[in-house]
Structures are given as structure tokens and as C-alpha cells.
Design an enzyme around this catalytic site. Sequence first.
Site: not given
Length: 156
Positions: A92-93, A96
Site C-alpha cells: 500500500d502507499d 495512517d
Amino acid sequence: MSLTTNKMFYVSWEAFHRATKELAHQLLGRDFTAIVAVSRGGLVPAAILARELNIRVIDSICVASYEHDKQGSLRILKDASLEDNAKLLIVDDLVDTGETARALREHFPQACFVTVYAKPQGKPLVDHYVTDIEQDTWIQLPWDMELAYSKPLAEH
Ligand SMILES: O=P(O)(O)OC[C@H]1O[C@H](OP(=O)(O)OP(=O)(O)O)[C@H](O)[C@@H]1O
């Protein structure tokens, strides 16, 4: 992702490419047979990692987060067809709050989960990441931006 302040971290394509190649360096020598990109944010780093690590089997898992009543849970719009195993790399980028990562870890308990950027809340959930970002900072990724004119300082 949740935006609580207007602190911004702007990422250019070059910076994103460089950071993802650093992630590839961390993973070099590991025996991964396939990648699962977490769509959509994970699609770009998955392509870069696939190239750098010479992995040719790529799948995706398409997710959306519930925005109102069921906050915290994740909706799988399309599952990956690859079975969970220790040679699977989930990409995933960013992480959070960690909600996405938590759900994906439950879904792929044996796989290696990596991101390019990590905020403190989600950091414990990833196996590898490159850049720390403060929790209250919004990460502006290159595919969400475009070049635009910038007024000279003297004209402000
Ligand atoms: O740790 P969390 O708080 O769960 O946030 C991380 C997730 O948020 C982003 O996806 P986003 O919801 O923006 O969807 P998109 O990638 O499809 O644009 C990012 O690509 C992660 O998948």
C-alpha cells in the site's frame, strides 16, 4: 485517512519513485513470489516494486472504507485471487490510522505488509516502510496533484 490539520507533505513523482526504490532495497533478497496491490493507493508502488524485485505475478485487492456508521471497518469490493502465504507481498502507499492495515493483516495473516509512508498510529502494523510522517499531516501524493502557476513572492 483523516485530515485533522492543514499540515501538508507534498510528494513529487521523483520523490515517490525514490522512496519506493528504498523500500525495494529493504526487501531485496527476500523470496517473494507474488504481490497484492491494495487498490488504489498501492497500485503505483506495487508496479515499482514488481520491477525492482523482478516479481511478475501481481494481483490486487480493492477496498473502500465505510465512511459513516461503520467507521473503522473495511469493505472488500474485489478480493485477491492469491492465497495467503509467507511469500506474498502486500503493498500500500501509506498507513495512517492503521484501519486498512489491520483489516488486511487479518485477511493475509502470513503475508509481508509494506507501505512507503507511515504515520505513528499505523506504523506498528507494517513490516517495512520508508518515511515517517506526523499523524496530523496530510500526504499529498503525485497522482492527486498537477503542475500549476506559482505567483512570485513580491506579488503576494
Ligand atoms: O491507515 P488508514 O487510516 O486505513 O489509511 C490508509 C489507507 O488510506 C488510503 O486509501 P484511501 O482510503 O485514500 O483510498 P484510495 O487508495 O482508494 O484512494 C491509503 O491508500 C491506504 O489504503
